[in-house]
Design an enzyme around this catalytic site. Structure first.
Site, short mmCIF file in Angstrom:
data_model
loop_
_atom_site.label_atom_id
_atom_site.label_comp_id
_atom_site.label_asym_id
_atom_site.label_seq_id
_atom_site.Cartn_x
_atom_site.Cartn_y
_atom_site.Cartn_z
N HIS A 1 -15.83 -9.76 85.98
CA HIS A 1 -15.95 -10.92 86.25
C HIS A 1 -17.50 -11.64 86.87
O HIS A 1 -18.84 -12.18 86.47
CB HIS A 1 -15.12 -12.10 85.34
CG HIS A 1 -15.51 -13.57 85.08
ND1 HIS A 1 -16.54 -14.74 86.01
CD2 HIS A 1 -15.71 -13.84 83.83
CE1 HIS A 1 -16.69 -15.49 85.19
NE2 HIS A 1 -15.82 -15.66 83.91
N GLU B 1 -21.07 -12.66 85.84
CA GLU B 1 -21.60 -13.38 86.80
C GLU B 1 -21.89 -12.38 88.27
O GLU B 1 -21.30 -11.10 88.54
CB GLU B 1 -21.23 -14.62 87.43
CG GLU B 1 -20.91 -15.60 85.92
CD GLU B 1 -20.13 -16.44 85.95
OE1 GLU B 1 -19.88 -16.59 87.66
OE2 GLU B 1 -19.88 -17.34 85.21
N HIS C 1 -14.76 -13.10 76.87
CA HIS C 1 -16.58 -11.79 77.43
C HIS C 1 -15.73 -10.90 76.75
O HIS C 1 -17.46 -10.17 76.86
CB HIS C 1 -16.41 -12.26 78.97
CG HIS C 1 -16.20 -13.02 80.18
ND1 HIS C 1 -17.70 -14.08 79.57
CD2 HIS C 1 -15.24 -13.98 80.74
CE1 HIS C 1 -17.67 -14.96 80.42
NE2 HIS C 1 -17.09 -15.08 81.50
#
Length: 296
Positions: free
Chosen positions: A175, A206, A238
């Site tokens: 993530h 990110e 995700h």
């Protein structure tokens, strides 16, 4: 019970027939609150259920509660008729039960924004409710030490798809944080994985270690096929959309556009026993008492 187990193991008595293995981890008498970001994807709950089952080998299942840090996910689930505890609700529930020693174990992967928020929330509750708990221990996230990193790498490599061939690459999706928090442990994890297999890459949704970085490194190899695997506790939104979804900007779609054959293994880290064991170890071994903070 733990005293009897140790005594029986020492003398080799026949009571072993009625007791756990002498190699089993003694069950903790402390209460446990497991804290994760949360998921609203039903299929992703496999990771959480498997992780909890492993915790129940070391903690009384009746003394375990689970809390989500994500308010958005809790609200979404509430509309569907499911109530998931917030961290404050979990702490209050233990306080109401008269719990004196509580262990709070985060399932976050690194000491990023969510983990720091958890620490602050626990501290604020203790400050507002002095004397409620005698001890509140908070366990470290997954990647805290070199030992953690090495154990995570070993567990991840063992969990690679059995069908994968030696000339096929793997890109793991983590993530990350847009402000760069947790960049360093993620980059260290990438280096450790690369040292074990140069065709394994780690990128994040990110943060500094982007998909573009992984793609640039991939292009330097002769790999024609890429396996996509989430480096997250659950294979949730995700994983199903950003990683493997049909949208043009998913990692799978972008790799196919580059001419790669793509396969996926949508399994969260929480389904891997080696990962579960690290979290249990952190919960049992932590000495970070949030009630009485002492300098070493």
């Amino acid at each position: 019970m733990n005293v009897l187990v140790r005594l029986t193991c020492a003398v080799g008595g026949s009571l072993l027939f009625f007791m756990p293995s002498c190699n089993a981890t003694p069950r903790s008498d402390d209460a446990l609150m497991i804290v994760s970001f949360g998921t609203s994807v039903p299929s992703a709950l496999t990771s959480y259920k498997s992780t909890r089952a492993n915790f129940e080998k070391s903690f009384d299942k009746d003394q375990i509660e689970w809390a989500y840090t994500s308010e958005i996910i809790r609200k979404k689930l509430k509309k569907e008729g499911q109530h998931i505890l917030s961290v404050n609700e979990g702490l209050q529930k233990f306080a109401d039960k008269g719990t004196k020693v509580l262990r709070v174990q985060s399932l976050h992967l690194a000491n990023g924004a969510e983990y720091k928020w958890l620490e602050r929330t626990v501290m604020r509750f203790i400050d507002k409710n002095p004397g409620v708990f005698e001890k509140v221990y908070i366990g470290a996230p997954l990647l805290e030490s070199r030992k953690d990193m090495e154990e995570v790498a070993t567990a991840v490599m063992k969990a690679m798809p059995a069908e994968r061939k030696s000339n096929e690459a793997v890109i793991l999706m983590g993530h990350g944080h847009s402000n760069g928090q947790a960049d360093l442990p993620v980059m260290a994890m990438q280096a450790e994985l690369q040292s074990r297999d140069p065709l394994v890459f780690l990128g994040t949704v990110e943060g500094s270690l982007s998909f573009d970085d992984a793609l640039a490194a991939l292009k330097k190899t002769k790999a024609k096929k890429v396996w996509l695997i989430p480096f997250m506790m659950v294979a949730g939104d995700h994983a199903t959309n950003d990683l493997a979804g049909p949208e043009e900007d998913s990692w799978a779609s972008m790799l196919k556009k580059e001419g790669y054959e793509v396969s996926t293994q949508l399994r969260g880290l929480g389904e891997i026993k080696g990962i579960q064991d690290i979290f249990v170890r952190h919960a049992l071994e932590t000495k970070d008492d949030m009630v009485k903070i002492e300098k070493e």
